[in-house]
Design a protein around this motif. Structure first.
Motif, PDB file in Angstrom:
ATOM      1  N   GLU A 195       0.958  -1.164  -0.025  1.00  0.00           N
ATOM      2  CA  GLU A 195       0.133  -0.104  -0.241  1.00  0.00           C
ATOM      3  C   GLU A 195       1.309   1.300   0.250  1.00  0.00           C
ATOM      4  O   GLU A 195       1.836   1.549   0.862  1.00  0.00           O
ATOM      5  CB  GLU A 195      -1.310  -0.145   1.310  1.00  0.00           C
ATOM      6  CG  GLU A 195      -0.067   0.192   2.699  1.00  0.00           C
ATOM      7  CD  GLU A 195      -1.053   0.340   3.502  1.00  0.00           C
ATOM      8  OE1 GLU A 195      -1.997  -0.771   3.597  1.00  0.00           O
ATOM      9  OE2 GLU A 195      -0.994   1.321   4.833  1.00  0.00           O
ATOM     10  N   THR A 196       0.336   2.115  -0.349  1.00  0.00           N
ATOM     11  CA  THR A 196       1.097   3.323  -0.735  1.00  0.00           C
ATOM     12  C   THR A 196       0.189   4.431   0.541  1.00  0.00           C
ATOM     13  O   THR A 196      -1.124   4.557   0.169  1.00  0.00           O
ATOM     14  CB  THR A 196       1.532   4.267  -2.006  1.00  0.00           C
ATOM     15  OG1 THR A 196      -0.085   4.275  -2.530  1.00  0.00           O
ATOM     16  CG2 THR A 196       2.126   3.430  -3.035  1.00  0.00           C
ATOM     17  N   THR A 197       0.814   4.982   1.007  1.00  0.00           N
ATOM     18  CA  THR A 197      -0.003   6.780   1.467  1.00  0.00           C
ATOM     19  C   THR A 197       0.232   8.150   0.288  1.00  0.00           C
ATOM     20  O   THR A 197       1.353   8.228   0.348  1.00  0.00           O
ATOM     21  CB  THR A 197      -0.097   7.035   2.708  1.00  0.00           C
ATOM     22  OG1 THR A 197       0.180   5.542   3.377  1.00  0.00           O
ATOM     23  CG2 THR A 197      -0.134   7.782   3.569  1.00  0.00           C
ATOM     24  N   LEU A 198      -0.687   8.299   0.111  1.00  0.00           N
ATOM     25  CA  LEU A 198      -0.661   9.601  -0.371  1.00  0.00           C
ATOM     26  C   LEU A 198      -0.683  11.044   0.096  1.00  0.00           C
ATOM     27  O   LEU A 198      -1.470  11.104   1.331  1.00  0.00           O
ATOM     28  CB  LEU A 198      -2.075  10.054  -1.760  1.00  0.00           C
ATOM     29  CG  LEU A 198      -2.180   9.051  -2.677  1.00  0.00           C
ATOM     30  CD1 LEU A 198      -3.557   9.427  -2.956  1.00  0.00           C
ATOM     31  CD2 LEU A 198      -1.081   8.257  -4.147  1.00  0.00           C
ATOM     32  N   GLU A 199      -0.115  12.059   0.043  1.00  0.00           N
ATOM     33  CA  GLU A 199      -0.421  13.623   0.731  1.00  0.00           C
ATOM     34  C   GLU A 199      -1.466  13.920   1.030  1.00  0.00           C
ATOM     35  O   GLU A 199      -0.564  14.338   2.690  1.00  0.00           O
ATOM     36  CB  GLU A 199      -0.338  14.649  -0.052  1.00  0.00           C
ATOM     37  CG  GLU A 199       1.496  14.363  -1.032  1.00  0.00           C
ATOM     38  CD  GLU A 199       2.244  16.252  -1.771  1.00  0.00           C
ATOM     39  OE1 GLU A 199       0.838  16.235  -2.373  1.00  0.00           O
ATOM     40  OE2 GLU A 199       3.161  15.828  -2.084  1.00  0.00           O
ATOM     41  N   ASN A 200      -2.589  13.527   0.500  1.00  0.00           N
ATOM     42  CA  ASN A 200      -3.548  13.718   1.094  1.00  0.00           C
ATOM     43  C   ASN A 200      -3.845  13.122   2.277  1.00  0.00           C
ATOM     44  O   ASN A 200      -5.624  13.021   2.958  1.00  0.00           O
ATOM     45  CB  ASN A 200      -4.959  14.302   0.507  1.00  0.00           C
ATOM     46  CG  ASN A 200      -5.366  12.595  -0.617  1.00  0.00           C
ATOM     47  OD1 ASN A 200      -4.598  11.137   0.275  1.00  0.00           O
ATOM     48  ND2 ASN A 200      -6.610  12.586  -1.640  1.00  0.00           N
ATOM     49  N   ARG A 201      -3.647  12.505   3.088  1.00  0.00           N
ATOM     50  CA  ARG A 201      -3.469  10.595   3.912  1.00  0.00           C
ATOM     51  C   ARG A 201      -4.574  10.087   3.693  1.00  0.00           C
ATOM     52  O   ARG A 201      -4.275   8.440   4.315  1.00  0.00           O
ATOM     53  CB  ARG A 201      -3.698  11.504   5.075  1.00  0.00           C
ATOM     54  CG  ARG A 201      -2.873  12.467   5.529  1.00  0.00           C
ATOM     55  CD  ARG A 201      -3.482  12.373   7.176  1.00  0.00           C
ATOM     56  NE  ARG A 201      -2.690  14.086   7.381  1.00  0.00           N
ATOM     57  CZ  ARG A 201      -1.529  14.082   8.024  1.00  0.00           C
ATOM     58  NH1 ARG A 201      -1.473  12.623   9.645  1.00  0.00           N
ATOM     59  NH2 ARG A 201      -0.392  14.419   8.593  1.00  0.00           N
ATOM     60  N   GLN A 202      -4.926   9.914   1.903  1.00  0.00           N
ATOM     61  CA  GLN A 202      -5.561   8.137   1.676  1.00  0.00           C
ATOM     62  C   GLN A 202      -5.303   7.881   0.990  1.00  0.00           C
ATOM     63  O   GLN A 202      -3.660   7.595   0.449  1.00  0.00           O
ATOM     64  CB  GLN A 202      -5.976   8.664  -0.047  1.00  0.00           C
ATOM     65  CG  GLN A 202      -7.405   8.298  -0.350  1.00  0.00           C
ATOM     66  CD  GLN A 202      -7.445   8.297  -2.284  1.00  0.00           C
ATOM     67  OE1 GLN A 202      -7.060   9.438  -2.500  1.00  0.00           O
ATOM     68  NE2 GLN A 202      -7.924   7.125  -2.691  1.00  0.00           N
ATOM     69  N   VAL A 203      -4.929   5.991   1.529  1.00  0.00           N
ATOM     70  CA  VAL A 203      -4.173   4.948   1.780  1.00  0.00           C
ATOM     71  C   VAL A 203      -4.737   3.765   0.542  1.00  0.00           C
ATOM     72  O   VAL A 203      -6.003   3.451   0.332  1.00  0.00           O
ATOM     73  CB  VAL A 203      -4.137   4.400   2.690  1.00  0.00           C
ATOM     74  CG1 VAL A 203      -3.527   3.048   3.003  1.00  0.00           C
ATOM     75  CG2 VAL A 203      -3.729   5.101   4.302  1.00  0.00           C
ATOM     76  N   VAL A 204      -3.901   3.872  -0.423  1.00  0.00           N
ATOM     77  CA  VAL A 204      -4.448   3.339  -1.843  1.00  0.00           C
ATOM     78  C   VAL A 204      -3.793   1.480  -1.291  1.00  0.00           C
ATOM     79  O   VAL A 204      -2.055   1.917  -1.265  1.00  0.00           O
ATOM     80  CB  VAL A 204      -3.783   3.740  -3.221  1.00  0.00           C
ATOM     81  CG1 VAL A 204      -3.998   2.910  -4.566  1.00  0.00           C
ATOM     82  CG2 VAL A 204      -4.034   4.778  -2.981  1.00  0.00           C
ATOM     83  N   THR A 205      -3.931   0.580  -1.787  1.00  0.00           N
ATOM     84  CA  THR A 205      -3.540  -0.609  -1.937  1.00  0.00           C
ATOM     85  C   THR A 205      -2.948  -1.057  -3.087  1.00  0.00           C
ATOM     86  O   THR A 205      -3.619  -0.417  -3.768  1.00  0.00           O
ATOM     87  CB  THR A 205      -5.049  -1.853  -2.480  1.00  0.00           C
ATOM     88  OG1 THR A 205      -5.530  -1.596  -0.636  1.00  0.00           O
ATOM     89  CG2 THR A 205      -3.991  -2.865  -1.553  1.00  0.00           C
ATOM     90  N   SER A 206      -1.588  -1.496  -3.120  1.00  0.00           N
ATOM     91  CA  SER A 206      -0.792  -1.788  -4.040  1.00  0.00           C
ATOM     92  C   SER A 206      -1.060  -3.425  -5.049  1.00  0.00           C
ATOM     93  O   SER A 206      -1.489  -4.423  -3.891  1.00  0.00           O
ATOM     94  CB  SER A 206       0.308  -1.679  -4.017  1.00  0.00           C
ATOM     95  OG  SER A 206       1.350  -1.572  -5.277  1.00  0.00           O
ATOM     96  N   THR A 207      -0.670  -3.118  -6.087  1.00  0.00           N
ATOM     97  CA  THR A 207      -0.991  -4.751  -6.449  1.00  0.00           C
ATOM     98  C   THR A 207       0.791  -5.536  -6.381  1.00  0.00           C
ATOM     99  O   THR A 207       0.479  -7.070  -7.056  1.00  0.00           O
ATOM    100  CB  THR A 207      -1.332  -4.880  -7.830  1.00  0.00           C
ATOM    101  OG1 THR A 207      -0.205  -4.204  -8.831  1.00  0.00           O
ATOM    102  CG2 THR A 207      -1.840  -4.025  -8.323  1.00  0.00           C
ATOM    103  N   GLY A 208       1.308  -5.093  -5.418  1.00  0.00           N
ATOM    104  CA  GLY A 208       2.225  -5.821  -5.177  1.00  0.00           C
ATOM    105  C   GLY A 208       3.930  -5.563  -6.172  1.00  0.00           C
ATOM    106  O   GLY A 208       4.801  -5.861  -6.399  1.00  0.00           O
TER     107      GLY A 208
END
Length: 170
Positions: A92-105
């Protein structure tokens, strides 16, 4: 003794239901484990462990092509960690707006100059114990409440309704 009852007199179906309930409560308690991130100890190896890397502004800009826009932190399984870089399979990654995005690996190499902070994930035993206790108390409360309203246990319900008489006036 009937074959449909156990030696303690409890019907087999109730005993099986009780076993399933205990197994479900145990599994639910086990999965309430809480994790936290801590600074890694010098000299320890963290390959195949979950690691969080907070990026510098330069790292956010340089890794845009690999991670996407505005990524400030990356969480993933460490493939290789040394003093020069961290190689992660991104979860997962965290964006500047604090949104967490799940990644595909995707696998990414993060050079030392792009790392603001590196932390390793560990089990927080105290928080896990508190969550397990809260779950257990809640399960007990639900069981007691269900028993009190008669939705659990009993002999499977009553018989047919009482007969009605019809009075015909003369």
């Amino acid at each position: 003794m009937s074959s449909s009852r156990t030696k303690d007199g409890v019907p087999r179906s109730k005993r099986a239901a009780r076993r399933r309930a205990v197994a479900a409560m145990t599994m639910a308690t086990w999965t309430t484990a809480c994790f936290t991130y801590v600074t890694p100890q010098a000299g320890a190896t963290y390959n195949d462990r979950v690691i969080k890397v907070e990026l510098t502004r330069q790292g956010t800009d340089a890794l845009t092509g690999k991670l996407g826009n505005d990524v400030t932190a990356v969480v993933g399984t460490a493939r290789h960690v040394d003093q020069d870089s961290v190689v992660l399979d991104v979860k997962e990654t965290t964006l500047e707006n604090r949104q967490v995005v799940t990644s595909t690996g995707a696998t990414v190499t993060i050079p030392r100059e792009y790392q603001q902070k590196v932390e390793v994930q560990i089990l927080d035993k105290k928080r896990s114990a508190v969550m397990g206790a809260v779950f257990l108390v809640g399960a007990i409360f639900v069981a007691v409440a269900a028993k009190a309203v008669g939705s659990v246990g009993g002999d499977g319900g009553g018989g047919p309704p009482p007969p009605t008489t019809t009075h015909i006036p003369r």
